[in-house]
Design a protein around this motif. Structure first.
Motif, mmCIF file in Angstrom:
data_model
loop_
_atom_site.group_PDB
_atom_site.id
_atom_site.type_symbol
_atom_site.label_atom_id
_atom_site.label_comp_id
_atom_site.label_asym_id
_atom_site.label_seq_id
_atom_site.Cartn_x
_atom_site.Cartn_y
_atom_site.Cartn_z
ATOM 1 N N VAL A 263 -18.445 7.374 20.616
ATOM 2 C CA VAL A 263 -19.113 7.146 19.333
ATOM 3 C C VAL A 263 -20.567 7.592 19.491
ATOM 4 N N SER A 264 -21.051 8.437 18.562
ATOM 5 C CA SER A 264 -22.409 8.958 18.715
ATOM 6 C C SER A 264 -23.441 7.861 18.445
ATOM 7 N N ASP A 265 -24.548 7.933 19.133
ATOM 8 C CA ASP A 265 -25.649 6.967 18.992
ATOM 9 C C ASP A 265 -25.187 5.528 19.178
ATOM 10 N N ALA A 266 -24.419 5.293 20.208
ATOM 11 C CA ALA A 266 -23.972 3.922 20.494
ATOM 12 C C ALA A 266 -25.062 3.197 21.270
ATOM 13 N N ASN A 267 -25.833 2.402 20.565
ATOM 14 C CA ASN A 267 -26.931 1.662 21.204
ATOM 15 C C ASN A 267 -26.656 0.174 21.341
ATOM 16 N N LEU A 268 -25.901 -0.364 20.388
ATOM 17 C CA LEU A 268 -25.588 -1.791 20.408
ATOM 18 C C LEU A 268 -24.095 -1.972 20.179
ATOM 19 N N THR A 269 -23.477 -2.810 20.997
ATOM 20 C CA THR A 269 -22.047 -3.044 20.857
ATOM 21 C C THR A 269 -21.751 -4.530 20.920
ATOM 22 N N LEU A 270 -20.673 -4.895 20.267
ATOM 23 C CA LEU A 270 -20.225 -6.285 20.281
ATOM 24 C C LEU A 270 -18.849 -6.343 20.929
ATOM 25 N N CYS A 271 -18.660 -7.337 21.819
ATOM 26 C CA CYS A 271 -17.328 -7.650 22.361
ATOM 27 C C CYS A 271 -16.980 -9.042 21.891
ATOM 28 N N HIS A 272 -15.842 -9.184 21.249
ATOM 29 C CA HIS A 272 -15.409 -10.542 20.899
ATOM 30 C C HIS A 272 -13.996 -10.794 21.399
ATOM 31 N N GLY A 273 -13.858 -11.793 22.262
ATOM 32 C CA GLY A 273 -12.552 -12.179 22.791
ATOM 33 C C GLY A 273 -12.017 -13.403 22.079
ATOM 34 N N THR A 274 -10.684 -13.460 21.987
ATOM 35 C CA THR A 274 -9.995 -14.632 21.435
ATOM 36 C C THR A 274 -8.929 -15.049 22.444
ATOM 37 N N GLY A 275 -8.819 -16.352 22.706
ATOM 38 C CA GLY A 275 -7.838 -16.821 23.683
ATOM 39 C C GLY A 275 -6.883 -17.838 23.101
ATOM 40 N N GLY A 276 -5.732 -17.987 23.780
ATOM 41 C CA GLY A 276 -4.759 -19.002 23.409
ATOM 42 C C GLY A 276 -4.190 -18.768 22.032
ATOM 43 N N ALA A 277 -3.934 -19.866 21.304
ATOM 44 C CA ALA A 277 -3.393 -19.801 19.956
ATOM 45 C C ALA A 277 -4.561 -19.841 18.966
ATOM 46 N N LEU A 278 -5.389 -18.784 18.981
ATOM 47 C CA LEU A 278 -6.660 -18.754 18.237
ATOM 48 C C LEU A 278 -7.545 -19.920 18.668
ATOM 49 N N SER A 279 -7.384 -20.306 19.941
ATOM 50 C CA SER A 279 -7.965 -21.539 20.454
ATOM 51 C C SER A 279 -9.430 -21.402 20.830
ATOM 52 N N SER A 280 -9.759 -20.263 21.433
ATOM 53 C CA SER A 280 -11.073 -20.091 22.040
ATOM 54 C C SER A 280 -11.659 -18.759 21.612
ATOM 55 N N GLY A 281 -12.974 -18.684 21.685
ATOM 56 C CA GLY A 281 -13.639 -17.432 21.360
ATOM 57 C C GLY A 281 -14.886 -17.277 22.199
ATOM 58 N N ALA A 282 -15.196 -16.046 22.572
ATOM 59 C CA ALA A 282 -16.456 -15.767 23.270
ATOM 60 C C ALA A 282 -16.933 -14.391 22.842
ATOM 61 N N THR A 283 -18.222 -14.295 22.569
ATOM 62 C CA THR A 283 -18.816 -13.075 22.014
ATOM 63 C C THR A 283 -19.961 -12.605 22.892
ATOM 64 N N LEU A 284 -20.022 -11.301 23.115
ATOM 65 C CA LEU A 284 -21.156 -10.688 23.818
ATOM 66 C C LEU A 284 -21.759 -9.615 22.918
ATOM 67 N N ILE A 285 -23.054 -9.493 22.953
ATOM 68 C CA ILE A 285 -23.720 -8.346 22.341
ATOM 69 C C ILE A 285 -24.474 -7.635 23.456
ATOM 70 N N LEU A 286 -24.130 -6.365 23.640
ATOM 71 C CA LEU A 286 -24.662 -5.580 24.750
ATOM 72 C C LEU A 286 -25.466 -4.418 24.209
ATOM 73 N N GLY A 287 -26.524 -4.053 24.950
ATOM 74 C CA GLY A 287 -27.403 -2.982 24.491
ATOM 75 C C GLY A 287 -27.672 -1.938 25.555
ATOM 76 N N ARG A 288 -27.912 -0.696 25.103
ATOM 77 C CA ARG A 288 -28.239 0.408 26.004
ATOM 78 C C ARG A 288 -29.681 0.258 26.514
ATOM 79 N N GLU A 289 -30.503 -0.379 25.708
ATOM 80 C CA GLU A 289 -31.892 -0.641 26.092
ATOM 81 C C GLU A 289 -32.073 -2.151 26.253
ATOM 82 N N PRO A 290 -33.111 -2.576 26.985
ATOM 83 C CA PRO A 290 -33.394 -4.021 27.026
ATOM 84 C C PRO A 290 -33.767 -4.511 25.634
ATOM 85 N N ARG A 291 -33.493 -5.782 25.386
ATOM 86 C CA ARG A 291 -33.832 -6.331 24.074
ATOM 87 C C ARG A 291 -35.332 -6.304 23.860
#
Ligand SMILES: [Zn+2]
Lengths: 393, 137
Positions: free
Chosen positions: A365-393
């Motif tokens: 993807v062109s100009d990918a500077n910020l990305t989000l990862c969102h995981g879901t576990g179990g029976a829609l039981s759990s969630g965890a989100t990361l926001i990652l960057g190419r540059e420091p915040r």
């Protein structure tokens, strides 16, 4: 909730220095520990960091016999950690591990954390939803009714979402179609032949409204991530990927106890992760959203704030998530088409980092500077989100 | 090849009152003496207020379909019964439980339909609560 300034300090001290998958697919010749080890070696090589520097280990697998995963993996690899974690909250455990690693590193408990996953779910017959202790609530009050797990739990959520918001099976199918188009550009993807909405609609019914193509794959495979201090990551082989935001939560174990079937844990972790990163959903360039089932994606997108509640169906229409669409997501093909060895969370991070580094070739993807990862576990039981960057915040 | 046995609850000191009542054709759940809320599944402490004053009370057995799915690909022990509807029922008393819907024509099923409990013998010791549409009663 902790104040923004306080939570900022721990995230800004770490970066992801290495990521890798093991072999993925159908691997009857490999054990779960070999998949952990292969992924770990490749991730350390990716970072250019020697194993002797690893002083934190965070591991989880899906085999029944491994009762203490971080101990078993550390022994196998010859690692003697000052920080150890086998938090088991399903497929999003690995997003949570990045947050835990950041906390441990920033607190000075360790400097370099190795996160590993390995599973022979397909070839080794690791079983979800069976053989549990008979006194457990799920065994007494859910199992006797014959709901197939996990798909049945997600089907109940999908049915209610359709009832409340008029979401259609064709809209869910859009998510499977987009995933396959991305997978066609990933040489390691298990399924690479494009499919149409009709193909999804005509695939075998599993548990209404979810059909075969609405469901993730069942494969073997593993993955690993190296998290270290920003200072160490700057001396690593590849450019650091920075942790801007993170959050984790869970709300229930059995689907009967889910507070509201159409509101996932992402409704908690999304806003928290964006607040900690100091950005808005519209700032994300490329997203990795756990796709155990098509409905998982649709509800996660709403709860993360990419669209309003109930608007997920309209949001994903017209190839919006597909290559060339406005919202590039699951660019390696996701759990629906790339691979899904029991838990998928680690692979979200691997692809997110590669997109930020510009390593994704045809599917970059062109100009990918910020990305989000969102995981879901179990029976829609759990969630965890990361926001990652190419540059420091 | 014979199919595996269906999973059946094994009552213990926490759940025996539920299964004993079910065997007698009554739906009972716990109710908290401190905060007055109904509690299901059975627990040692109230999940709302942590009180240990949980008393067993009979409930109406009436509620609504909160969601349902028609199972086509079943766990091994249930394969002979497909397709069959599994539902989450919201009882009038506010608790939710998983169960089966006993209806001939599955296309009639809609979320929100009123249902009421009845009991089906699953073994000599265990009767399972299942639900039928009120309009069929
Ligand atoms: Zn109470």
């Amino acid at each position: 909730m902790a104040s923004t300034s306080r939570t900022d300090s721990f995230r800004s001290k770490v970066a992801i220095a290495g990521v890798a998958e093991s072999e993925v697919g159908v691997l009857p010749h490999m054990t779960e520990l070999q998949l952990h080890a292969q992924a770990a070696k490749r991730a350390l090589d990716d970072a250019g960091i020697d194993k002797s520097e690893v002083d934190g280990i965070l591991s989880l697998g899906s085999a029944r016999g491994v009762r203490m995963p971080s101990i078993q993996v550390a022994e196998y690899l010859g690692i003697y950690p000052g920080f150890t974690d086998s938090t088991s909250i399903g497929g999003c455990s690995f997003e949570a591990y990045v947050q835990h690693a950041a906390l441990a590193i920033s607190a000075g408990l360790c400097e370099t954390c190795l996160i590993t996953y390995g599973s022979t779910q397909r070839s080794g017959g690791a079983v979800f939803g069976g053989g549990n202790e008979s006194w457990l609530p799920s065994e007494q009050f859910e199992a006797p009714h014959g709901l197939p797990m996990m798909v049945g739990a997600y089907a109940l959520a999908a049915q209610r979402h359709m009832h409340l918001y008029g979401t259609t099976e064709q809209q869910l199918a859009e998510i499977a179609v987009a995933s396959r188009l991305w997978a066609s550009m990933n040489p390691h993807a298990y399924l690479r032949e494009p499919i149409s909405i009709d193909d999804v609609m005509q695939s075998t019914m599993i548990s209404t409204p979810l059909k075969r193509h609405d469901c993730c794959l069942m494969t073997d495979g593993g993955g690993a991530v190296v998290v270290t201090t920003v200072e160490r990551a700057k001396r690593a082989r590849k450019a650091p990927v920075y942790l801007w935001g993170s959050a984790e939560t869970h709300s229930h174990n059995g689907i009967s106890a889910m507070p509201e079937l159409t509101v996932t844990p992402a409704a908690v972790t999304g806003p928290q992760a964006f607040a900690s990163a100091g950005i808005r959903p519209t700032d994300i360039d490329v997203a990795q959203v756990y796709d155990s089932f098509t409905i998982t994606v649709l509800m996660s997108l709403e709860d993360l704030g990419f669209c309003d509640k109930g608007e997920g169906g309209a949001f994903v229409e017209g190839g919006r998530l597909a290559p060339g669409g406005e919202f590039p997501m699951n660019t390696q093909g996701g759990g629906l088409s790339f691979t899904h060895p029991g838990m998928y969370g680690v692979f979200l991070i691997v692809e997110a980092v590669r997109q930020l580094r510009g390593e994704c070739g045809e599917r970059q993807v062109s100009d990918a500077n910020l990305t989000l990862c969102h995981g879901t576990g179990g029976a829609l039981s759990s969630g965890a989100t990361l926001i990652l960057g190419r540059e420091p915040r | 090849m014979s199919e595996p046995n269906k999973p059946l609850p094994v009552p213990n000191n926490e759940t025996a009152p539920f299964w004993k009542a079910a065997g007698a054709g009554r739906l009972e759940v716990q109710r908290c003496g401190a905060c007055s809320r109904h509690v299901f599944y059975p627990r040692l402490v109230c999940p709302y207020c942590m009180s240990e004053q949980l008393d067993w009370v009979e409930v109406s057995g009436r509620g609504k379909i909160y969601s349902f799915t028609l199972v086509h690909k079943a766990p091994p022990a249930f394969r002979g019964e497909v397709p069959y509807p599994v539902a989450l029922i919201e009882l009038d008393e506010g608790v939710r439980m998983m169960s089966r819907l006993m209806v001939e024509n599955h296309t009639r099923l809609r979320i929100g339909m009123p249902v009421r409990v009845r009991f089906e013998a699953a073994s000599e010791e265990i009767s399972l609560p299942v639900f039928e549409l009120v309009e069929d009663a």
